[in-house]
Motif scaffolding. Structure first.
Motif: not given
Length: 255
Positions: A165-179
């Protein structure tokens, strides 16, 4: 130094009370998770089996200090991605660089890089990066009336949904969640609040030259909870990605 904090909901407690004649004696504890706490005033209802109209009250207070304070209220892992529509020399400046605790590449007045459409960044020495990283101190905040409360084992679907919803791509979201996943999933519940762009800019504004067409900044504040609390669900807005796009994400624990 003395760490002074305003009292929270559970920081002031009645230790004991007793009645001697027409005097009600109350002992109260003031404590806080870090340092000391005290408040200007508050009301406490104490029920006593005493039929009198002229009872006097004497209150004594005991300040309890936590010897070792965890003052880490810093914002963690803000990383900035740059996606120009063509190879572009970009300058990135942080407004409150005095708050920085770490950065990579090392921040000196600004960052100057050549950015490519795939997000690759190359500095003036020819070193390649995929983002600009910084952390900052003294990011003060608290639980608000709105936000989200989510079970620890439901962290992944919650973040996947909200980050999209906030606009992250899947790759960016993956990095966010992994962290953040190892920190969040172990808690019974987590309270979340995503800061507004105005709140983020007040703490650390980011100036970029040339000016981007789209800016997406995400700061997730969270607090581990043992029990569920009720808050008004926060409304999140979607930013359409177009043209030269800049994306930043980070987060911080609410102490």
């Amino acid at each position: 130094p003395i760490h002074y904090n305003s009292c929270g909901k559970y920081d002031v407690t009645v230790n004991s009370y007793k009645i001697r004649g027409n005097i009600l004696k109350i002992k109260m504890d003031y404590k806080e998770s870090c340092g000391y706490c005290a408040e200007i005033w508050n009301y406490y209802l104490i029920e006593v089996n005493k039929d009198t109209k002229d009872m006097k009250t004497k209150v004594s207070f005991h300040a309890i200090k936590k010897e070792k304070c965890d003052n880490d209220t810093s914002i963690k892992k803000p990383i900035i991605y740059l996606y120009p529509i063509e190879e572009t020399k970009v300058e990135v400046t942080l407004s409150n660089s005095n708050l920085l605790t770490t950065s990579y590449p090392k921040y000196h007045d600004n960052w100057k890089v050549t950015a490519y459409p795939d997000g690759t960044l190359i500095d003036e020495n020819g070193r390649k990066y995929y983002g600009l990283y910084w952390e900052g101190k003294n990011h003060k905040k608290g639980i608000k009336e709105e936000g989200f409360v989510v079970k620890g084992d439901e962290t992944v679907p919650f973040l996947e949904e909200k980050l999209e919803i906030l606009g992250l791509t899947e790759k960016e979201a993956n990095e966010f969640i992994i962290y953040w996943l190892p920190v969040l999933e172990k808690n019974h519940y987590n309270y979340y609040y995503f800061e507004t762009l105005e709140e983020m800019n007040q703490y650390m504004n980011v100036s970029i030259t040339p000016k981007p067409d789209t800016i997406i900044r995400i700061t997730m504040n969270y607090k581990p909870l043992k029990e569920k609390i009720e808050v008004k669900e926060q409304t999140l807005s979607t930013v359409e990605r177009k043209g030269f796009t800049v994306v930043e994400w980070g987060g911080s624990e609410i102490k």
